[in-house]
Design a protein around this motif. Sequence first.
Motif, PDB file in Angstrom:
ATOM      1  N   THR A  16       3.776   4.005  31.391  1.00 45.91           N
ATOM      2  CA  THR A  16       4.044   4.429  32.746  1.00 45.91           C
ATOM      3  C   THR A  16       5.080   3.361  33.457  1.00 45.91           C
ATOM      4  OG1 THR A  16       1.714   4.990  32.823  1.00 45.91           O
ATOM      5  CG2 THR A  16       2.548   4.805  34.773  1.00 45.91           C
ATOM      6  N   PRO A  17       5.867   3.745  33.904  1.00 50.37           N
ATOM      7  CA  PRO A  17       6.923   2.994  34.554  1.00 50.37           C
ATOM      8  C   PRO A  17       6.593   2.373  35.879  1.00 50.37           C
ATOM      9  CG  PRO A  17       7.692   5.206  34.112  1.00 50.37           C
ATOM     10  CD  PRO A  17       6.426   5.352  33.740  1.00 50.37           C
ATOM     11  N   ASP A  18       6.957   0.903  35.892  1.00 50.40           N
ATOM     12  CA  ASP A  18       6.453   0.461  37.053  1.00 50.40           C
ATOM     13  C   ASP A  18       6.413   0.780  38.234  1.00 50.40           C
ATOM     14  OD1 ASP A  18       5.485  -1.744  34.993  1.00 50.40           O
ATOM     15  OD2 ASP A  18       7.178  -2.835  35.510  1.00 50.40           O
ATOM     16  N   GLY A  19       7.594   1.562  38.727  1.00 50.02           N
ATOM     17  CA  GLY A  19       7.693   1.744  39.849  1.00 50.02           C
ATOM     18  C   GLY A  19       7.063   3.524  40.111  1.00 50.02           C
ATOM     19  N   ALA A  20       6.506   4.118  38.979  1.00 46.76           N
ATOM     20  CA  ALA A  20       5.939   5.320  39.280  1.00 46.76           C
ATOM     21  C   ALA A  20       4.542   5.295  40.004  1.00 46.76           C
ATOM     22  CB  ALA A  20       5.738   5.840  37.820  1.00 46.76           C
ATOM     23  N   ASP A  21       4.389   6.383  40.481  1.00 43.71           N
ATOM     24  CA  ASP A  21       3.121   6.696  41.272  1.00 43.71           C
ATOM     25  C   ASP A  21       2.220   7.186  40.246  1.00 43.71           C
ATOM     26  OD1 ASP A  21       0.847   8.137  42.342  1.00 43.71           O
ATOM     27  OD2 ASP A  21       2.192   8.658  44.332  1.00 43.71           O
ATOM     28  N   LYS A  22       1.559   6.286  39.656  1.00 44.07           N
ATOM     29  CA  LYS A  22       0.458   6.312  38.516  1.00 44.07           C
ATOM     30  C   LYS A  22      -0.290   7.168  38.566  1.00 44.07           C
ATOM     31  CE  LYS A  22       1.083   1.475  37.211  1.00 44.07           C
ATOM     32  NZ  LYS A  22       2.255   1.212  38.211  1.00 44.07           N
ATOM     33  N   PHE A  23      -1.121   7.471  39.650  1.00 36.86           N
ATOM     34  CA  PHE A  23      -2.082   8.777  39.686  1.00 36.86           C
ATOM     35  C   PHE A  23      -1.240  10.073  39.510  1.00 36.86           C
ATOM     36  CE2 PHE A  23      -4.297  11.992  42.070  1.00 36.86           C
ATOM     37  CZ  PHE A  23      -5.432  12.138  41.609  1.00 36.86           C
ATOM     38  N   LEU A  24      -0.217  10.464  40.030  1.00 40.84           N
ATOM     39  CA  LEU A  24       0.291  11.795  39.852  1.00 40.84           C
ATOM     40  C   LEU A  24       1.278  11.865  38.742  1.00 40.84           C
ATOM     41  CD1 LEU A  24       1.740  12.269  43.451  1.00 40.84           C
ATOM     42  CD2 LEU A  24      -0.119  13.257  42.474  1.00 40.84           C
ATOM     43  N   PHE A  25       1.702  10.772  38.297  1.00 39.51           N
ATOM     44  CA  PHE A  25       2.395  10.524  36.830  1.00 39.51           C
ATOM     45  C   PHE A  25       1.495  11.048  35.750  1.00 39.51           C
ATOM     46  CE2 PHE A  25       4.036   8.355  33.074  1.00 39.51           C
ATOM     47  CZ  PHE A  25       5.315   8.757  33.077  1.00 39.51           C
ATOM     48  N   LYS A  33       1.202  12.146  26.488  1.00 39.92           N
ATOM     49  CA  LYS A  33       1.559  12.786  27.828  1.00 39.92           C
ATOM     50  C   LYS A  33       2.926  13.948  27.519  1.00 39.92           C
ATOM     51  CE  LYS A  33      -0.173   8.737  30.345  1.00 39.92           C
ATOM     52  NZ  LYS A  33       0.088   7.736  30.905  1.00 39.92           N
ATOM     53  N   PHE A  34       3.721  12.935  26.745  1.00 34.69           N
ATOM     54  CA  PHE A  34       4.909  13.778  26.466  1.00 34.69           C
ATOM     55  C   PHE A  34       4.205  15.223  25.466  1.00 34.69           C
ATOM     56  CE2 PHE A  34       7.942  14.833  22.943  1.00 34.69           C
ATOM     57  CZ  PHE A  34       9.051  15.292  23.627  1.00 34.69           C
ATOM     58  N   ALA A  35       3.603  14.747  24.717  1.00 29.82           N
ATOM     59  CA  ALA A  35       3.299  15.991  23.887  1.00 29.82           C
ATOM     60  C   ALA A  35       2.506  17.025  24.525  1.00 29.82           C
ATOM     61  CB  ALA A  35       2.157  15.350  22.737  1.00 29.82           C
TER      62      ALA A  35
END
Length: 358
Positions: free
Chosen positions: A89-98, A252-254
Motif C-alpha cells: 500500500t503506497p504511503d500517500g494512499a488513502d488506505k481504507f479506500l485503496f 488485490k491486483f488479482a
Amino acid sequence: MFSLEGITKSLQDWLYLNFNPTWALVIECLIVIVLAIALFAFLGLVLVLMERKVAAHMQIRLGPNRVGPKGMFQTAADTLKLIMKEGLTPDGADKFLFNLAPFVVMIVAMLILAPIAFAKGFQIWDINIGVLYVSAISSLSVIGILMAGWASNNKYSLLGAMRSGAQIVSYELSAGISILCIVVLSGSLSINEIIASQQNGWWLFKGHIPVIIAFVIFMIAVTAETNRAPFDLAEAESELTAGFHTEYSGMKFALFFLAEYINIFIVCAIGATLFLGGWMPFHIGNWQDFNHIMDYIPSSIWFFGKTFFLIFLIMWFRWTFPRLRVDQLLNLEWKYLLPISLFNLLLVTVIAIFGWHF
C-alpha cells in the motif's frame, strides 16, 4: 429437455424436509455463495488460459506450453504466484479506500450473477425485473474503479480511473438502449420470460435487421464497458503503466484482474440470454422433429456454448483492432452509436407494435 432443474428441486425438497424453513434457507444461501466463489475461480483460470491460447493462435504461435500438458496449468501457477506476493500500500494512499476498491468491483460482479439463468430452472434469483436489476447493478462497478484511481495517490492511476469513468458512463447508454430493444419485443423485464419468448426462434434471427444492429452495438458497447482492447484506454500500458491498478500488487491486483474476466463472462451471458435465447435450444418455427432433436442437448450446454462463443468474439476484437484514441472512443459513442441506437429502438418499437417479427 435435460437440465439442472431436477437437481436443484431435489436438493430444495431434501433441505426443507430435514430442516426448518429458516435453516433450510440459510443452508441454501451458503451453497449459493460457495458455488458462486467456485464459479469465479474456475472462470478466472479458464478465461485467462483461453485468452492466451486465442492470442497465440491468431499470432501463429503456441502460447503457454510449459506448465502442465500444453500449458494447461499456467494460470494455476500464476494464481499461486499472486497469492504468495506481498500486497503493498503506497504511503500517500488513502488506505481504507485503496483496500476497499478491489472488493467493491468483485462484489458488484457477484451481485450481477443473481438473475442469470445458467440452465433451465437453474437460477439464483428469479426476479421479475431481472434486466433492470442487471443494468442498475452493473453501473456500480465504475465506483470501485474511480475509488482505486483516486485512493492510489498516483497520477497514472487517477488518469486511468477518470478515463474509465467517462468510457463506462458513455457506453452504458448504447448498451442499455440495445437491451431495451429486446425488452420491447418480448414485453417483459424478466430473464425467464425473455428466454421463453424465444422458444420458436432466437430474437437475433426473428427480430429482423434492427435486432442484428442492436446486437452489434451491444457487443461494441460491452467491450468498451469492460475496458477491453481496442477500448482499453483506462489501462493503456504505453501511456499509463497499468492505469487505475498501477499501485496494486498481490491478491488485490488479482481481484481486479479476475473481475475483468468475470465481467466479460457476465456481459456475454447477458448477450446470449437476450439475443441468442440463453439456455433455450435452437428452434425453428414449427419444425417439430428438428426442434425435438435440439432438445436432447442439455440446456446448460446451450447456455455456456453461446456465452463462450461471444467471449471468443470479444477476444477476437482485442487481437484484431488497434487501440483508439480517447477522442475517437468518445466520438464513436456520442456521434455514431448513440444516434443509431435511438433510431434503431424506434424501428424495433414499430416492429413490436405491428407484430412484424417472426
